[in-house]
Design a protein around this motif. Sequence first.
Motif, PDB file in Angstrom:
ATOM      1  N   GLN A   9      43.302  30.852  31.388  1.00  0.00           N
ATOM      2  CA  GLN A   9      42.038  31.349  31.917  1.00  0.00           C
ATOM      3  C   GLN A   9      41.837  32.791  31.433  1.00  0.00           C
ATOM      4  O   GLN A   9      42.814  33.468  31.081  1.00  0.00           O
ATOM      5  CB  GLN A   9      42.063  31.317  33.450  1.00  0.00           C
ATOM      6  N   PRO A  10      40.578  33.273  31.427  1.00  0.00           N
ATOM      7  CA  PRO A  10      40.343  34.645  30.939  1.00  0.00           C
ATOM      8  C   PRO A  10      41.233  35.684  31.622  1.00  0.00           C
ATOM      9  O   PRO A  10      41.717  36.617  30.969  1.00  0.00           O
ATOM     10  CB  PRO A  10      38.857  34.879  31.263  1.00  0.00           C
ATOM     11  N   ASP A  11      41.512  35.498  32.892  1.00  0.00           N
ATOM     12  CA  ASP A  11      42.353  36.460  33.618  1.00  0.00           C
ATOM     13  C   ASP A  11      43.799  36.486  33.124  1.00  0.00           C
ATOM     14  O   ASP A  11      44.536  37.421  33.439  1.00  0.00           O
ATOM     15  CB  ASP A  11      42.392  36.104  35.116  1.00  0.00           C
ATOM     16  N   ASP A  12      44.222  35.420  32.422  1.00  0.00           N
ATOM     17  CA  ASP A  12      45.621  35.319  31.981  1.00  0.00           C
ATOM     18  C   ASP A  12      45.884  35.997  30.645  1.00  0.00           C
ATOM     19  O   ASP A  12      47.048  36.168  30.263  1.00  0.00           O
ATOM     20  CB  ASP A  12      46.028  33.847  31.751  1.00  0.00           C
ATOM     21  N   ARG A  39      49.943  38.765  20.009  1.00  0.00           N
ATOM     22  CA  ARG A  39      49.166  39.251  21.146  1.00  0.00           C
ATOM     23  C   ARG A  39      47.726  38.740  21.148  1.00  0.00           C
ATOM     24  O   ARG A  39      47.003  38.940  22.126  1.00  0.00           O
ATOM     25  CB  ARG A  39      49.149  40.783  21.153  1.00  0.00           C
ATOM     26  N   ASP A  40      47.309  38.089  20.074  1.00  0.00           N
ATOM     27  CA  ASP A  40      45.892  37.721  19.948  1.00  0.00           C
ATOM     28  C   ASP A  40      45.607  36.386  20.647  1.00  0.00           C
ATOM     29  O   ASP A  40      45.140  35.420  20.042  1.00  0.00           O
ATOM     30  CB  ASP A  40      45.508  37.654  18.465  1.00  0.00           C
ATOM     31  N   VAL A  41      45.867  36.334  21.940  1.00  0.00           N
ATOM     32  CA  VAL A  41      45.689  35.107  22.716  1.00  0.00           C
ATOM     33  C   VAL A  41      44.207  34.734  22.797  1.00  0.00           C
ATOM     34  O   VAL A  41      43.844  33.559  22.776  1.00  0.00           O
ATOM     35  CB  VAL A  41      46.269  35.279  24.135  1.00  0.00           C
ATOM     36  N   ALA A  42      43.350  35.742  22.845  1.00  0.00           N
ATOM     37  CA  ALA A  42      41.909  35.472  22.973  1.00  0.00           C
ATOM     38  C   ALA A  42      41.413  34.673  21.771  1.00  0.00           C
ATOM     39  O   ALA A  42      40.645  33.714  21.924  1.00  0.00           O
ATOM     40  CB  ALA A  42      41.149  36.786  23.105  1.00  0.00           C
TER      41      ALA A  42
END
Length: 219
Positions: A9-12, A39-42
Motif C-alpha cells: 500500500q502507499p503507506d508501506d 529503494r525504488d519500491v514506488a
Amino acid sequence: MPTTVRLVQPDDLEAVADLTARVYRDEGFSSPDYEPHLRDVASRAQTATVLVAEVDGALAGAVTVATRGGEWAEQSAPGEAVLRMLVVDPAVRGAGTGEALVRSCLEAARTDGCSLLRLSSQEGMASAHRLYERLGFVRTPAFDWSPEPGLQLRTYALPLVPWCGQCGEELTAEGHASCRRAAELDPPRFCASCRRRMVVQVTPTGWTARCVEHGLKSG
Ligand SMILES: [Zn+2]
Ligand SMILES: [Zn+2]
C-alpha cells in the motif's frame, strides 16, 4: 508466528524501501549503484506487483513479481514472470516468511496467465537458493548473466504450465529458445494447459487465441 502476505500500500513504500536496502546491505549484496534500485519500491509497484509479508502485524518481508514484462522483468519472454528482490527480516528467519512470499509470487504469476516464473540471484544467497530448490525451481545455466564486472548471477525458473504454447512440446525451465523468440511476434498455437490447438484471430491491436476448454488469451 503465521505470515500473511498482501499487496503493498502507499503507506508501506518507505518501510519496504528501508527493509529491502537494509537486508541487501547487511548481507553484503548491495552496492552504491544498486541501492537506489533496491529503494525504488514506488516504481516497482507501478509496473509490477509488490507483495509484503507481515508477522504479528509487523512488516517482515517483501518481494516484487513482474508478470507483464517491463523494466523489472529482466530476461523474460512474453508470458513469463520474473521474481525480484526477495527480502526477509533476519528477526523472523525460519518462520516461513520467504516461502509464503515466493508462493504468493507463483500464485500472482498463475493468475496473470504466465507460463513460467524466472529469477536471478547472487551466488552467495545460499538460503534463498535452498528455498527456491525446495519449491521446485531448477537452475537455468543458459540464462546466468553478469550485470556488472565481478558480479555473477545464477538463474532459476519454474514452469507453471505443462506445455509450450508455440510448439506444443513439453515446457522446460529454460524454455525453447526459438519458441521464446517466436512469442515476441506470434500468438500461441497450442494451449499451454491442455495442448489443444488454439483458435487464433488477429485483431487491429494484436491477437486473441482461444482454447475451447481454457478460454481466451490475448497479446
Ligand atoms: Zn516450444
Ligand atoms: Zn486448453
